[in-house]
Design an enzyme around this catalytic site. Sequence first.
Site, PDB file in Angstrom:
ATOM      1  CG  ASP A   1      -2.188  -1.157   1.262  1.00  0.00           C
ATOM      2  OD1 ASP A   1      -2.202  -1.527  -0.025  1.00  0.00           O
ATOM      3  OD2 ASP A   1      -2.307  -2.007   2.165  1.00  0.00           O
TER       4      ASP A   1
ATOM      5  CG  HIS B   1      -2.363   2.316  19.400  1.00  0.00           C
ATOM      6  ND1 HIS B   1      -2.520   2.356  20.336  1.00  0.00           N
ATOM      7  CD2 HIS B   1      -1.769   0.719  19.796  1.00  0.00           C
ATOM      8  CE1 HIS B   1      -3.747   1.975  20.997  1.00  0.00           C
ATOM      9  NE2 HIS B   1      -3.023   0.784  20.758  1.00  0.00           N
ATOM     10  CD  GLU B   2      -0.343  -1.722  17.944  1.00  0.00           C
ATOM     11  OE1 GLU B   2      -0.892  -2.550  18.272  1.00  0.00           O
ATOM     12  OE2 GLU B   2      -1.840  -1.309  17.649  1.00  0.00           O
TER      13      GLU B   2
ATOM     14  CG  HIS C   1       0.859  -1.336  23.064  1.00  0.00           C
ATOM     15  ND1 HIS C   1      -0.075  -1.884  24.317  1.00  0.00           N
ATOM     16  CD2 HIS C   1      -0.381  -1.896  22.563  1.00  0.00           C
ATOM     17  CE1 HIS C   1      -1.031  -1.174  23.673  1.00  0.00           C
ATOM     18  NE2 HIS C   1      -1.066  -1.179  22.607  1.00  0.00           N
TER      19      HIS C   1
ATOM     20  CG  HIS D   1      -5.084  -0.761  24.732  1.00  0.00           C
ATOM     21  ND1 HIS D   1      -6.207  -1.729  24.670  1.00  0.00           N
ATOM     22  CD2 HIS D   1      -3.773  -0.344  23.682  1.00  0.00           C
ATOM     23  CE1 HIS D   1      -5.439  -1.762  23.192  1.00  0.00           C
ATOM     24  NE2 HIS D   1      -4.568  -1.195  23.161  1.00  0.00           N
TER      25      HIS D   1
END
Length: 477
Positions: free
Chosen positions: A124, A218-219, A222, A228
């Site tokens: 993509d 965001h990931e 983690h 979260h």
Amino acid sequence: MKNLPILLLLCVAACSAYPLDRSARDEDSNMDLLQDYLEKYYDLGKEMRQYVRRKDSGPIVKKIQEMQKFLGLKVTGKLDSDTVEVMHKSRCGVPDVGHFTTFPGMPKWSKTHLTYRIVNYTEDLPRDAVDSDVEKALKIWEEVTPLTFSRIYEGEADIMITFAVREHGDFFPFDGPGKVLAHAYPPGPGVNGDAHFDDDEHWTKDASGINFLLVAAHELGHSLGLYHSTNTEALMYPLYNTLKGPARVRLSQDDVTGIQSLYGPPPASPDSPVEPREPEPPAPGTLAMCDPALSFDAISTLRGEILFFKDRHFWRKTFRTLVPEFHPISSFWPSLPSGIDAAYEVTSRDSVFIFKGNKFWAIRGNEEQAGYPRGIHTLGFPPTVRKIDAAIFDKEKQKTYFFVEDKYWRFDEKRQSMEPGYPKQIAEDFPGIDSKLDAAFESFGFFYFFSGSSQFEFDPNAKKVTHVLKSNSWFNC
């Protein structure tokens, strides 16, 4: 024809059954979705499956309430339309827990320099776009911690970044387009620390599909040890929040507090904003920094720090210290007045501008700039303006907003001129900001407006107030 009424009745009965059947199917589908959602993200045990379809089951009601509270919904304990709508939204595949929470046991990296490797790519995006976004996502976390990152091109890195579809070898298969976008693992050896992205999604650099930079940031949170957040403005909130522009990819104070609970603040920069000095205790009669009635005269950033001005003094807040320092203004800048009206930093010029009455000064670190003070009317204000209430510099647009009573002006820092068409009404362009302002500044892409002991966090992209806080909330009071 005698049979016609009977046929009509049969038709009515049969036709009316279709909506009922569809409604029953929708309810079944929603209950299946609820069961799957609670099992994946809210630790619903397999033994509780039998209770899911009992709408009045106490344990299930509590789980629904827990989910609704976490996701910022109205807590009804019922599978209402708002809850069903949220469960259909795209999100991270990591389960939810409360506040800026770390993984169980608070796993974190035992070192501050980490390696990462991009194992493969999506079709993509161009490869250099993926490379750039991963680097930017790591930089977001690097700026507020002691962590640093370097890329390797072969072998095992601390953080392995992979695009995959469906079952991909970790027992947590992706689910096709929509719903789960990605997942990542907490710090540790092996698969831990790795981030996986669902290549069935349409990854983009903007908001036309799923913005890769936003999800990657965001990931990777983690991967560094954060779980979260319940804060809907936080980067670590589990639901995908559609981008309103590139500036949307940023940390909230909640994210910063969370990551610094694991790794602490960044080390002191060799290019220190101002020379360190012994903090001064508050003078007798001065409001304590945690007094709920505390208000400020002006606030400005300065090379990554925040300066809160009050009377003859200022508090110096950095992300490296929990407790701000307290100093007389004159101990750093002898020529500056006390009781200043407004202040703002133009980062591109490495300068802070200080306003009092119809004059303004310029400082750079500890140095006061020559050629000041100057009159505020040299900036383009009409003679009717005698003082500035507050000012904010927008780094993205390179514009400064000046607030005076119920109106505001906008100054183009590149052209060094006031823009035409101003003043405008504050309340029209900054909905929710209808009080006379004492101070203002920008941080993490948000505008913070101060009026008395209240502070309004304002999202300039969404054009709305996102939080109302106490003015001294920055002091960890």
